[in-house]
Design an enzyme around this catalytic site. Structure first.
Site, PDB file in Angstrom:
ATOM      1  CD  GLN A 142       4.970 106.576  -5.470  1.00 38.91           C
ATOM      2  OE1 GLN A 142       5.723 105.283  -6.187  1.00 38.91           O
ATOM      3  NE2 GLN A 142       5.163 107.287  -5.441  1.00 38.91           N
ATOM      4  CB  THR A 143       1.765 108.743  -0.212  1.00 42.41           C
ATOM      5  OG1 THR A 143       2.302 109.289  -1.833  1.00 42.41           O
ATOM      6  CG2 THR A 143       2.012 110.103   0.639  1.00 42.41           C
ATOM      7  CB  SER A 149       7.827 114.932  -2.262  1.00 44.09           C
ATOM      8  OG  SER A 149       6.800 115.895  -2.426  1.00 44.09           O
ATOM      9  N   GLY A 182      -5.803 105.686  -2.740  1.00 47.44           N
ATOM     10  CA  GLY A 182      -7.336 105.877  -2.469  1.00 47.44           C
ATOM     11  C   GLY A 182      -7.744 104.286  -3.506  1.00 47.44           C
ATOM     12  NE  ARG A 311     -28.060 135.711 -13.882  1.00 49.25           N
ATOM     13  CZ  ARG A 311     -28.926 135.276 -12.471  1.00 49.25           C
ATOM     14  NH1 ARG A 311     -29.984 134.446 -12.465  1.00 49.25           N
ATOM     15  NH2 ARG A 311     -28.852 135.735 -11.154  1.00 49.25           N
ATOM     16  CD  GLN A 334     -19.729 136.100 -17.642  1.00 45.06           C
ATOM     17  OE1 GLN A 334     -19.521 136.659 -16.706  1.00 45.06           O
ATOM     18  NE2 GLN A 334     -20.046 135.090 -17.172  1.00 45.06           N
ATOM     19  CB  THR A 426      -2.235 117.507  -4.337  1.00 48.53           C
ATOM     20  OG1 THR A 426      -2.924 118.990  -4.000  1.00 48.53           O
ATOM     21  CG2 THR A 426      -0.613 117.012  -2.836  1.00 48.53           C
ATOM     22  CD  GLU A 428       0.233 109.886  -9.861  1.00 51.93           C
ATOM     23  OE1 GLU A 428       1.293 109.664  -9.783  1.00 51.93           O
ATOM     24  OE2 GLU A 428      -0.647 108.795 -10.254  1.00 51.93           O
TER      25      GLU A 428
HETATM   26  P1  6QA Z   1      14.998 112.811  -7.040  1.00 50.87           P
HETATM   27  P2  6QA Z   1      15.835 110.327  -8.192  1.00 50.87           P
HETATM   28  P3  6QA Z   1      18.729 113.472 -12.699  1.00 50.87           P
HETATM   29  O1  6QA Z   1      -5.561 112.573 -10.620  1.00 50.87           O
HETATM   30  C1  6QA Z   1      -6.256 111.767 -11.209  1.00 50.87           C
HETATM   31  C2  6QA Z   1      -6.737 111.075  -9.986  1.00 50.87           C
HETATM   32  O2  6QA Z   1      -5.965 110.003  -8.976  1.00 50.87           O
HETATM   33  C3  6QA Z   1      -5.301 110.073  -7.998  1.00 50.87           C
HETATM   34  C4  6QA Z   1      -4.153 109.199  -8.160  1.00 50.87           C
HETATM   35  C5  6QA Z   1      -3.419 109.422  -7.103  1.00 50.87           C
HETATM   36  C6  6QA Z   1      -2.040 108.843  -7.061  1.00 50.87           C
HETATM   37  C7  6QA Z   1      -0.815 109.248  -6.784  1.00 50.87           C
HETATM   38  S1  6QA Z   1       0.551 107.986  -6.263  1.00 50.87           S
HETATM   39  C8  6QA Z   1       1.537 108.925  -5.538  1.00 50.87           C
HETATM   40  C9  6QA Z   1       2.489 109.912  -6.684  1.00 50.87           C
HETATM   41  N1  6QA Z   1       3.862 110.118  -5.817  1.00 50.87           N
HETATM   42  C10 6QA Z   1       4.461 111.377  -6.429  1.00 50.87           C
HETATM   43  C11 6QA Z   1       5.948 111.359  -6.143  1.00 50.87           C
HETATM   44  C12 6QA Z   1       6.846 112.136  -6.431  1.00 50.87           C
HETATM   45  N2  6QA Z   1       8.181 112.078  -6.317  1.00 50.87           N
HETATM   46  C13 6QA Z   1       9.036 111.366  -7.491  1.00 50.87           C
HETATM   47  C14 6QA Z   1      10.262 111.798  -7.388  1.00 50.87           C
HETATM   48  O3  6QA Z   1      10.844 111.214  -5.793  1.00 50.87           O
HETATM   49  C15 6QA Z   1      11.108 112.424  -7.917  1.00 50.87           C
HETATM   50  C16 6QA Z   1      10.829 112.130  -9.298  1.00 50.87           C
HETATM   51  C17 6QA Z   1      11.083 113.556  -7.872  1.00 50.87           C
HETATM   52  C18 6QA Z   1      12.556 112.329  -8.517  1.00 50.87           C
HETATM   53  O4  6QA Z   1      12.788 113.083  -7.220  1.00 50.87           O
HETATM   54  O5  6QA Z   1      15.753 113.037  -8.397  1.00 50.87           O
HETATM   55  O6  6QA Z   1      15.072 111.463  -7.022  1.00 50.87           O
HETATM   56  O7  6QA Z   1      14.076 109.748  -7.577  1.00 50.87           O
HETATM   57  O8  6QA Z   1      16.193 111.197  -9.546  1.00 50.87           O
HETATM   58  C19 6QA Z   1      17.036 110.478 -10.114  1.00 50.87           C
HETATM   59  C20 6QA Z   1      17.360 111.252 -11.462  1.00 50.87           C
HETATM   60  O9  6QA Z   1      16.166 110.014 -12.216  1.00 50.87           O
HETATM   61  C21 6QA Z   1      15.400 111.089 -13.044  1.00 50.87           C
HETATM   62  N3  6QA Z   1      13.793 110.458 -13.083  1.00 50.87           N
HETATM   63  C22 6QA Z   1      13.009 110.813 -11.605  1.00 50.87           C
HETATM   64  N4  6QA Z   1      11.815 109.845 -12.137  1.00 50.87           N
HETATM   65  C23 6QA Z   1      12.040 109.654 -13.059  1.00 50.87           C
HETATM   66  C24 6QA Z   1      13.125 109.537 -13.977  1.00 50.87           C
HETATM   67  N5  6QA Z   1      13.694 109.693 -14.754  1.00 50.87           N
HETATM   68  C25 6QA Z   1      13.320 108.795 -15.913  1.00 50.87           C
HETATM   69  N6  6QA Z   1      11.547 108.666 -15.190  1.00 50.87           N
HETATM   70  C26 6QA Z   1      11.162 108.599 -14.295  1.00 50.87           C
HETATM   71  N7  6QA Z   1       9.900 108.039 -13.733  1.00 50.87           N
HETATM   72  C27 6QA Z   1      15.167 112.268 -12.336  1.00 50.87           C
HETATM   73  O10 6QA Z   1      14.527 113.438 -12.546  1.00 50.87           O
HETATM   74  C28 6QA Z   1      16.611 112.021 -11.556  1.00 50.87           C
HETATM   75  O11 6QA Z   1      17.558 112.328 -13.264  1.00 50.87           O
HETATM   76  O12 6QA Z   1      19.774 113.082 -11.549  1.00 50.87           O
HETATM   77  O13 6QA Z   1      19.157 113.338 -14.161  1.00 50.87           O
HETATM   78  O14 6QA Z   1      18.543 114.901 -12.619  1.00 50.87           O
HETATM   79  O15 6QA Z   1      17.122 109.507  -7.203  1.00 50.87           O
HETATM   80  O16 6QA Z   1      14.899 113.704  -5.751  1.00 50.87           O
HETATM   81  O17 6QA Z   1       8.307 111.209  -8.060  1.00 50.87           O
HETATM   82  O18 6QA Z   1       4.089 111.563  -7.582  1.00 50.87           O
HETATM   83  O19 6QA Z   1      -0.586 110.837  -6.007  1.00 50.87           O
HETATM   84  O20 6QA Z   1      -7.985 110.260  -9.802  1.00 50.87           O
HETATM   85  C29 6QA Z   1      -8.844 110.675 -11.363  1.00 50.87           C
HETATM   86  C30 6QA Z   1      -9.925 111.022 -10.523  1.00 50.87           C
HETATM   87  C31 6QA Z   1      -7.991 111.632 -12.232  1.00 50.87           C
HETATM   88  C32 6QA Z   1      -6.809 111.549 -12.289  1.00 50.87           C
HETATM   89  O21 6QA Z   1      -8.830 112.509 -13.374  1.00 50.87           O
HETATM   90  P1  FAD Z   2       4.766 117.291   0.688  1.00 51.92           P
HETATM   91  O1  FAD Z   2       6.099 117.140  -0.434  1.00 51.92           O
HETATM   92  O2  FAD Z   2       5.301 117.499   2.065  1.00 51.92           O
HETATM   93  O3  FAD Z   2       4.778 119.457   0.053  1.00 51.92           O
HETATM   94  C1  FAD Z   2       4.364 119.871   1.184  1.00 51.92           C
HETATM   95  C2  FAD Z   2       5.045 121.554   0.372  1.00 51.92           C
HETATM   96  O4  FAD Z   2       6.238 121.363   0.136  1.00 51.92           O
HETATM   97  C3  FAD Z   2       4.846 121.175  -1.322  1.00 51.92           C
HETATM   98  O5  FAD Z   2       4.479 123.076  -1.633  1.00 51.92           O
HETATM   99  C4  FAD Z   2       6.129 120.905  -1.807  1.00 51.92           C
HETATM  100  O6  FAD Z   2       6.391 121.449  -2.869  1.00 51.92           O
HETATM  101  C5  FAD Z   2       7.501 121.620  -0.765  1.00 51.92           C
HETATM  102  N1  FAD Z   2       7.886 121.027  -1.218  1.00 51.92           N
HETATM  103  C6  FAD Z   2       8.464 119.734  -0.347  1.00 51.92           C
HETATM  104  N2  FAD Z   2      10.056 119.679  -0.804  1.00 51.92           N
HETATM  105  C7  FAD Z   2      10.116 120.049  -1.350  1.00 51.92           C
HETATM  106  C8  FAD Z   2      11.795 120.753  -2.431  1.00 51.92           C
HETATM  107  N3  FAD Z   2      12.733 119.383  -1.900  1.00 51.92           N
HETATM  108  N4  FAD Z   2      11.601 121.413  -3.124  1.00 51.92           N
HETATM  109  C9  FAD Z   2      11.037 122.353  -3.397  1.00 51.92           C
HETATM  110  N5  FAD Z   2       9.862 121.867  -2.705  1.00 51.92           N
HETATM  111  C10 FAD Z   2       9.300 120.638  -2.083  1.00 51.92           C
HETATM  112  N6  FAD Z   2      -0.272 108.868  -3.108  1.00 51.92           N
HETATM  113  C11 FAD Z   2      -0.167 106.849  -3.336  1.00 51.92           C
HETATM  114  O7  FAD Z   2       1.000 106.619  -2.882  1.00 51.92           O
HETATM  115  N7  FAD Z   2      -1.173 106.225  -3.962  1.00 51.92           N
HETATM  116  C12 FAD Z   2      -2.776 107.097  -3.909  1.00 51.92           C
HETATM  117  O8  FAD Z   2      -3.437 106.820  -4.529  1.00 51.92           O
HETATM  118  C13 FAD Z   2      -2.582 108.979  -3.555  1.00 51.92           C
HETATM  119  N8  FAD Z   2      -4.632 109.337  -4.018  1.00 51.92           N
HETATM  120  C14 FAD Z   2      -3.744 110.297  -3.457  1.00 51.92           C
HETATM  121  C15 FAD Z   2      -5.503 110.873  -3.633  1.00 51.92           C
HETATM  122  C16 FAD Z   2      -5.519 112.696  -2.879  1.00 51.92           C
HETATM  123  C17 FAD Z   2      -6.559 113.561  -2.789  1.00 51.92           C
HETATM  124  C18 FAD Z   2      -4.181 113.336  -2.595  1.00 51.92           C
HETATM  125  C19 FAD Z   2      -4.145 114.097  -2.070  1.00 51.92           C
HETATM  126  C20 FAD Z   2      -2.477 112.970  -2.386  1.00 51.92           C
HETATM  127  C21 FAD Z   2      -2.919 110.898  -2.913  1.00 51.92           C
HETATM  128  N9  FAD Z   2      -1.662 110.737  -2.700  1.00 51.92           N
HETATM  129  C22 FAD Z   2      -1.270 109.028  -3.105  1.00 51.92           C
HETATM  130  C23 FAD Z   2      -0.174 111.443  -2.462  1.00 51.92           C
HETATM  131  C24 FAD Z   2       0.490 112.823  -2.912  1.00 51.92           C
HETATM  132  O9  FAD Z   2       0.724 111.919  -4.300  1.00 51.92           O
HETATM  133  C25 FAD Z   2       1.334 113.039  -2.234  1.00 51.92           C
HETATM  134  O10 FAD Z   2       0.585 113.882  -1.420  1.00 51.92           O
HETATM  135  C26 FAD Z   2       2.021 113.935  -3.238  1.00 51.92           C
HETATM  136  O11 FAD Z   2       2.941 113.362  -3.991  1.00 51.92           O
HETATM  137  C27 FAD Z   2       3.034 114.804  -3.057  1.00 51.92           C
HETATM  138  O12 FAD Z   2       3.106 114.478  -1.573  1.00 51.92           O
HETATM  139  P2  FAD Z   2       3.253 114.927  -0.245  1.00 51.92           P
HETATM  140  O13 FAD Z   2       1.899 115.210   0.668  1.00 51.92           O
HETATM  141  O14 FAD Z   2       5.170 114.203   0.913  1.00 51.92           O
HETATM  142  O15 FAD Z   2       3.992 117.391  -0.287  1.00 51.92           O
END
Ligand code: 6QA
Ligand code: FAD
Length: 690
Positions: A142-143, A149, A182, A311, A334, A426, A428
């Site tokens: 996805q990223t 983000s 990953g 210790r 401690q 960081t 998810e």
């Molecule tokens: P908006 P909009 P309203 O640690 C573990 C480890 O695993 C490693 C795996 C790592 C895998 C990854 S995958 C990549 C993860 N990436 C992210 C990206 C984060 N960003 C987002 C979205 O962009 C948001 C949530 C910030 C939303 O952004 O608001 O835009 O998309 O949303 C409009 C309205 O929808 C609501 N909404 C958003 N998401 C949801 C939702 N509602 C329900 N369900 C949702 N999912 C949002 O609140 C808004 O609501 O309009 O009312 O305000 O248009 O700018 O997600 O996460 O990193 O490995 C292992 C070993 C460890 C575990 O154990």
């Molecule tokens: P950025 O958004 O660039 O964040 C940088 C800084 O800017 C942060 O402090 C943040 O808070 C701030 N910021 C950004 N936007 C805003 C805002 N709107 N308001 C306030 N502050 C803001 N992705 C996948 O798709 N699949 C995977 O399997 C996967 N595995 C990962 C494994 C690891 C070990 C790591 C480190 C990352 C992985 N990712 C994966 C990516 C990960 O999900 C993203 O790195 C994470 O969601 C953060 O996004 P970014 O890197 O764009 O951070």
């Protein structure tokens, strides 16, 4: 950790500590793990009989070898799954028991769940058996390099080609290439790729597609796909996080994941009931991070607390010690650090259960197309993921420091668990981003309630805190010197604090026009609001879990809940709530909810509780039931043989270091011999004479 001779021996200090614990450990372990306990133990026994799962060599391996070793573990898990007919849940249990991360986590916890929640029933019939039987191995892409983000701005496109009934996947710029997934760099054959759906020139936003990235047999990247490895990270180096550029690669239309949104043969878009159904894998992993945070911290504390009871250092000038040094756990600071962290880890475990139940309920609904719970689950899991990963990693680092020099060593065991868990702040969703999501939801709920005059959506504790005058005079106070503080008092204090922070943010945002601009201006306060909301949940969930268990013990076990582990858990719960209140006392003091005098009584009560728990904490960490192989720690081992183990570990390390120079001393023949010889030459000593 390398085995020691005479494995049945335990150091006397731990034997003595365990003898003082007031409750039997096993019932507490059963309470903590519930129905998971038996299958978990069965699986762990199987794993620990197989040498492939030994983690002893891990710190001495190069990154390349570490990766291959983790694949050997993954392959063995696959074999075991087939042989023992493990379910998805069993496989997750097994992965958690390995004590090491393998790329398989991305296949099992991200790829397969994405297939289950995003593929239609017909698509699942084709793809799920392939994934579950490991004919294909997948990851979650996805990223992108320039966006993670803000998913709305991802650039990868999936353009519908009506003539051939295909999608063309493209990462049009360097910024758009997939970056971070990953198991992408080497392991996966397929990925769930998130791309903007383009239909007849119109952009319908980000959707999931299934893309084959490597060829069967050779595992070479498919034509027009470039894949690479991101290199070393702070931890998690057994996982091949990668990048991927895709140059106009065609896939059949049926490889759009069509459980929720669809594109017909005619190129007509059928939207999902809720567009955010595309994001359900992220919600699942956030809930999982909440579930695991208390456990990961518990692992670090198992090490630090056991070590602190073995210790011995300092304190010999205290007269009552008569020249003897103290166990480091008996130094006040401690004990304070580790006991308050232990209370936090239990609070997080209780909240993890609530989060898991909520998530499971929602998932069941979503798979059937019901979306009513989604917003609440998204908001709750976002804020809790952020809060618990922040707190867990901070307290793990504190536990590491509490082990002094041996905490800095890899073989101490905390370094690996800490650097692995650090990603959770960081991945998810970066924690700030997620706190903001929770606050948006809270603000919306309250503003909507205000507008419609319908307060039923607002939790009752918050409602009464918003309505009430909460200044408690000392004479009417329910906080009394030297006495336990009731759950009602502490829960009300956290509601009150949340209500006050909420009111401040609402006022500020209304003043600034209540739109996106206003929220952007109030980010600092919004993050604070989400944190206060999460802190309140940790306290309430801990009290509620105890109240429920009291009923279970009384009604189902027909036992006396005033005996056994429950009174100890009650103290731990009170300690957690009081400690968090004191730590953030500015918020509670500000408008008189708690007076300065009452705060001092809270501090006295906290000290009292830490003393009362002194001889329980070894039982509280043993109850986590984490095996020595999982801990992989020379200093946290169950038998407490810390110094022997450190020595064995260092000797084992030397054998590996010496292998590098065919029997000599590594680095001497290659480098140091010449440096030293040159030094001697300069000092006028003839090298040949030596
Ligand atoms: P908006 P909009 P309203 O640690 C573990 C480890 O695993 C490693 C795996 C790592 C895998 C990854 S995958 C990549 C993860 N990436 C992210 C990206 C984060 N960003 C987002 C979205 O962009 C948001 C949530 C910030 C939303 O952004 O608001 O835009 O998309 O949303 C409009 C309205 O929808 C609501 N909404 C958003 N998401 C949801 C939702 N509602 C329900 N369900 C949702 N999912 C949002 O609140 C808004 O609501 O309009 O009312 O305000 O248009 O700018 O997600 O996460 O990193 O490995 C292992 C070993 C460890 C575990 O154990
Ligand atoms: P950025 O958004 O660039 O964040 C940088 C800084 O800017 C942060 O402090 C943040 O808070 C701030 N910021 C950004 N936007 C805003 C805002 N709107 N308001 C306030 N502050 C803001 N992705 C996948 O798709 N699949 C995977 O399997 C996967 N595995 C990962 C494994 C690891 C070990 C790591 C480190 C990352 C992985 N990712 C994966 C990516 C990960 O999900 C993203 O790195 C994470 O969601 C953060 O996004 P970014 O890197 O764009 O951070």
């Amino acid at each position: 950790i390398p085995p020691l001779a005479d494995p049945s021996k335990t150091v006397s200090s731990l034997v003595a500590e365990r003898a003082l614990v007031s409750f039997p450990i096993e019932p507490l372990t059963q309470f903590l793990h519930g129905a998971n306990l038996d299958p978990q133990r069965k699986i762990r026994n199987l794993l620990e009989q197989d040498p492939v799962f030994s983690n002893a060599d891990k710190p001495f391996l190069s990154r390349e070898k570490m990766y291959v070793r983790s694949l050997e573990k993954a392959a063995k898990l696959v074999e075991m799954r087939k042989k023992n007919n493990w379910s998805d849940e069993d496989m997750m249990r097994a992965m958690m028991m390995v004590g090491d991360s393998t790329p398989q986590f991305l296949h099992e916890a991200l790829f397969i769940p994405t297939l289950r929640t995003q593929l239609s029933d017909e698509q699942q019939k084709i793809w799920l058996p392939k994934a579950v039987n490991y004919e294909i191995f997948g990851c979650y892409a996805q990223t992108e390099l320039a966006h993670g983000s803000n998913l709305r701005k991802l650039e990868t496109t999936a353009t519908f080609i009506p003539e051939t009934d295909e999608f063309e996947i493209d990462t049009p710029t360097i910024n758009a290439m997939k970056w971070w997934p990953g198991a992408l760099a080497q392991t996966s054959t397929h990925c769930a790729i998130y791309a903007r759906l383009i239909l007849h020139g119109k952009d319908y936003g980000v959707h999931p597609f299934l893309l084959q990235i490597r060829a069967p047999g050779t595992h070479a990247p498919m034509p027009n796909i470039e894949i690479g490895n991101l290199g070393n990270k702070i931890g998690f180096n057994t996982i091949d996080n990668g990048f991927m550029r895709v140059h106009k690669v065609r896939i059949p239309r049926e490889q759009m994941m069509m459980r929720n949104s669809k594109v017909t043969r005619e190129g007509v878009y059928v939207p999902a009931k809720n567009a955010k159904m595309n994001y359900s894998t992220m919600v699942a992993i956030r809930a999982n991070i909440v579930k695991n945070a208390g456990y990961a911290l518990g692992q670090a504390l198992t090490i630090a607390i056991r070590y602190s009871m073995v210790r011995v250092q300092g304190g010999d000038r205290i007269p009552s010690q008569k020249g003897e040094e103290l166990k480091i756990i008996d130094h006040g600071m401690q004990r304070f650090r580790l006991t308050t962290s232990l209370a936090l880890s239990y609070a997080m475990l209780m909240t993890g259960r609530v989060m898991t139940d909520l998530h499971k309920r929602n998932l069941k609904n979503v798979v059937q197309g019901e979306v009513g719970l989604m917003a609440e689950v998204h908001a709750t899991s976002s804020g809790l993921k952020a809060l618990t990963s922040d707190l867990a990693t901070a307290q793990m680092e504190d536990a590491r420091r509490a082990c002094g020099g041996h905490g800095y060593a890899w073989c101490g065991g905390i370094v690996d668990i800490l650097t692995t868990t650090l990603q959770d702040v960081t991945v998810e969703g970066e924690n700030t981003i997620l706190h903001l999501q929770t606050s948006r939801w809270l603000l919306k709920t309250v503003l909507q309630a205000k507008k419609t005059n319908d307060l039923s959506m607002v939790p009752s504790g918050l409602r009464s805190a918003l309505a009430g005058n909460h200044v408690i005079e000392d004479e009417k106070s329910t906080i009394v010197p030297g006495q336990p503080i009731s759950g009602e008092t502490l829960i009300a204090a956290f509601w009150h604090r949340e209500a006050r922070v909420l009111q401040e943010v609402v006022l500020q945002i209304l003043k600034d026009g209540a739109g996106e601009e206003a929220m952007a201006k109030s980010q600092v306060q919004m993050v604070e609001l989400s944190r206060t909301h999460g802190e309140g949940m940790l306290v309430r969930n801990f009290y509620e879990a105890i109240a429920q268990q009291e009923q279970v013990i009384r009604n189902e076990h027909k036992a006396d809940p005033t005996k056994g582990y429950l009174p100890v858990l009650k103290m731990l719960c009170e300690l957690h709530a009081i400690h968090r209140l004191i730590e953030q006392s500015g918020d509670f003091l500000e408008d008189g909810y708690v007076s300065r005098r009452q705060l001092n009584w809270c501090k006295d009560r906290r000290s009292q509780l830490i003393d009362l728990l002194r001889y329980e904490i070894i039982g509280l960490v043993d109850a986590f039931d984490i095996s020595d192989n999982q801990l992989n720690s020379a200093i946290g081992r169950k038998d407490g043989r810390v110094y022997e183990s450190l020595y064995e570990w260092a000797k084992y390390g030397m054998t590996i270091m010496e292998k590098g120079s065919q029997g000599g001393v590594l680095g001497f023949d290659e480098v140091m011999k010449d440096v030293l010889a040159e030094g001697r030459r300069l000092n006028g000593v003839a090298t040949s004479k030596l």
